[in-house]
Design an enzyme around this catalytic site. Sequence first.
Site, PDB file in Angstrom:
ATOM      1  N   LYS A  78     101.749  37.512  12.257  1.00  0.00           N
ATOM      2  CA  LYS A  78     100.409  37.987  11.882  1.00  0.00           C
ATOM      3  C   LYS A  78      99.502  36.775  11.665  1.00  0.00           C
ATOM      4  CE  LYS A  78      98.148  41.100   8.526  1.00  0.00           C
ATOM      5  NZ  LYS A  78      98.318  41.916   7.297  1.00  0.00           N
ATOM      6  N   SER A 155      96.308  46.738   7.812  1.00  0.00           N
ATOM      7  CA  SER A 155      95.765  45.659   8.598  1.00  0.00           C
ATOM      8  C   SER A 155      96.735  45.024   9.592  1.00  0.00           C
ATOM      9  CB  SER A 155      95.258  44.563   7.657  1.00  0.00           C
ATOM     10  OG  SER A 155      96.332  43.947   6.983  1.00  0.00           O
ATOM     11  N   SER A 179      99.304  47.647   4.096  1.00  0.00           N
ATOM     12  CA  SER A 179      99.143  47.049   5.430  1.00  0.00           C
ATOM     13  C   SER A 179     100.409  46.773   6.221  1.00  0.00           C
ATOM     14  CB  SER A 179      98.359  45.754   5.332  1.00  0.00           C
ATOM     15  OG  SER A 179      96.992  46.040   5.347  1.00  0.00           O
TER      16      SER A 179
HETATM   17  N1  GLN Z   1      93.874  49.276   3.939  1.00  0.00           N
HETATM   18  C1  GLN Z   1      93.883  48.592   2.693  1.00  0.00           C
HETATM   19  C2  GLN Z   1      92.625  47.794   2.539  1.00  0.00           C
HETATM   20  O1  GLN Z   1      91.807  47.894   3.377  1.00  0.00           O
HETATM   21  C3  GLN Z   1      95.099  47.735   2.557  1.00  0.00           C
HETATM   22  C4  GLN Z   1      95.019  46.519   3.374  1.00  0.00           C
HETATM   23  C5  GLN Z   1      96.211  45.638   3.158  1.00  0.00           C
HETATM   24  O2  GLN Z   1      97.232  46.066   2.659  1.00  0.00           O
HETATM   25  N2  GLN Z   1      96.042  44.387   3.552  1.00  0.00           N
HETATM   26  O3  GLN Z   1      92.442  47.090   1.602  1.00  0.00           O
END
Ligand code: GLN
Length: 485
Positions: A78, A155, A179
């Site tokens: 990532k 994400s 995420s």
């Molecule tokens: N979807 C969540 C956010 O937008 C979690 C994102 C994440 O875990 N990095 O914050």
Amino acid sequence: MNDITKLTIAESLVGLKNKQFSATDLTKAYLQAMENNRSLNAYVLETPEEALKQAGEADKHYASGTNRALEGIPLGIKDLFCTKDIRTTACSHILDNFVPQYESTVTANLFNDGAVCLGKLNLDEFAMGSSTETSFFGATINPWQRERNLVPGGSSGGSSAAVAANICAAATGTDTGGSIRQPSAFCGVTGIKPTYGRCSRYGVIAFASSLDQPGPIAKDVRDCAILLKSMAGYDAKDSTSINKEVPDFAAVLGQSVKGLKVGVPAEYRPEGLNAEISGYWDKGIEILRQAGAEIVNISLPHTKYALPTYYIIAPAEVSSNLARYDGVRYGLRVDGNSLDEMYINTRSAGFGKEVKRRIMIGTYVLSAGYYDAYYRKAQKIRRLIRNDFLEAFKLCDVILTPTTPTAAFPIGDKSMQENPINMWLNDVFTVSVNLAGLPGMSLPIGLSKDGLPLGLQLIGRAFDEETIFKTAAVLEKEAKFERLK
Ligand code: GLN
């Protein structure tokens, strides 16, 4: 061997040891698959030269019998993990052409165990999002039913899409509010967010430091166990890293769940929960019951406050963590007539809409007049949410829930774009786990009527990933979910 990119890590390690194929063969097969799948936009940077060099080294280790735990296994990383001498952007314009001088601890651990780096994977800008659409490099496409142009989740959507499409053996992810788990569910792969402090955050670009946790996304439960063993461990360079021995997670796979108490929280079945998701949850419960587990009804009464609490605490930490991007030290710089103007120009051009939204909310809730009303209150509710879990774990050993309220949705979905709250609702089942610092896994349980993967989530006690792995292996075996081939 026909297509070696379809193998799991465990299977690839056997093939490599038995000399059915070399690490170079395996890396070349993945590089070819990556080329064939560029339309998915899963990778934001391919590193074929680096990969072939590492694969060559791996082959030497096999030849001399000094092969390590992940020798020759090609991984996608990532693009939130700093990789030494390899461009790292967090998929933000503001980190344009940033080349770190150091390696994150998690990726260093993987490479020290012999893993090969295929390239850097797409994500929502600074990991803020649930669809990978906020990436400066554009959205990744879910490899399921490509013609429908669905999101892979986020994400870590580049990671989950790449694993599902077999364009890496496995990938790293990070999870601040879901995420790792939500994109795993959307792409029919398996991912675990370890206990906070299990994996070092050193060199992982910060989003919300009290919630962020790196973890693996892989083709199955066993591969997650193998990877987590390598990624985890105490790191003096991260003050929140915990000095606890890392168990051999794979050793518990296949153990019986007889007598295990599985908690089912009432609050996760709100009225109007998608019937298919609810049905698969029941199927999961039934599988575990049949395997001898005891099903216990539990309550996590503060669940309804989890999303609002998360969307105060995470932005607050964003506001302070992202203050460092000022055009002076990293990446993009847009000049102006004064220092202030340079800051403003750089940050206006460098950050995308969602990141700006979070910086503004975060700055607001931390401001002198509103700190007590929002931030301090959110911290108190965070404690209540954690206490809910501590109470629940007096009655059960592991908790089973759905991972997401829906299956993957189309890129550009209007309801998500027009109202950010709808996007944020994707995390309704996952954020509590981060607020409480607990480990959580998502694994595929089946397909929706229109053929899209759905996932179940297992939540464990702090530092008890083993119970999650043991339970997940039982569910996986019975669910017989078929990965994309
Ligand atoms: N979807 C969540 C956010 O937008 C979690 C994102 C994440 O875990 N990095 O914050």
